[in-house]
Design an enzyme around this catalytic site. Sequence first.
Site, short mmCIF file in Angstrom:
data_model
loop_
_atom_site.label_atom_id
_atom_site.label_comp_id
_atom_site.label_asym_id
_atom_site.label_seq_id
_atom_site.Cartn_x
_atom_site.Cartn_y
_atom_site.Cartn_z
N ASP A 166 42.34 71.12 38.14
CA ASP A 166 42.01 71.24 38.99
C ASP A 166 41.35 72.74 39.02
O ASP A 166 42.13 73.85 38.81
CB ASP A 166 42.54 70.79 40.29
N LYS A 167 39.53 72.69 39.22
CA LYS A 167 39.17 73.87 38.74
C LYS A 167 40.66 74.92 39.97
O LYS A 167 40.62 76.35 39.26
CB LYS A 167 38.30 74.25 39.97
#
Length: 240
Positions: free
Chosen positions: A68-69
Amino acid sequence: MATQKEKIVPEIIYQDRSLLVINKPPFWIVNRAKTTKGKITIQDWLEKNFDFETINKGLRAGIAHRLDKNTSGLLLVGKTQKSLKTIQEQFLHRLVEKKYSALVWGVFPDDSQVMAPINRLPWDREKFGVVLGGKKAKTKFLRQAIYQREGEKYSLIWAFPKTGRTHQIRVHCRYLGHPIVSDSDYVGRKRLKKDRAWCSRIFLHALSISFIHPETEKKVKFQIPLPKDLDLALRQLKKV
């Protein structure tokens, strides 16, 4: 123009002629897409700084999986078409072992395992949850320590995802009633406001990864410590 956050560049942990292992900084998106226009991605960084087969053949720069970012940690890249395929097959057959470190709200069970299906939430397609009929998802957890701050208790845990569903660790922690600190999607507004006072981003980090090397066919393992920002956040707490 890169933001201040994006100036923290990926760190090369290991590389040989078929494999690249990097430490992804937080706030970096892994793959380029229509929605990432104007934002730097790991894929862009790889294409700018390297010249290997999976880049030249347009195979998403050889990125074998994703984070995830806002999650930091280890990311595998196959430099050749053969190595990328081999690593992806290992992920498919659940032969890759990953360990994450997370700080969650409350006193987490000492040793637990969750098997709960995950899918997008019908009322919010950007988020995921435990949904009847969703994709099978399994995560093992081990509690490492208990901390406290301003009357609240927290648990430092290790998470071992046995499947690779989007937001899996985050959703399973929320499902157990122990959302991850500073998780803007799942911790709730009141808790998020408290968290951001001492932890600026989600406390989730990919600590280690082990798999069969695509060329030597021997098991290899790579591990890294908590990044400075999460280590500093942890120091704001008192160990119980």
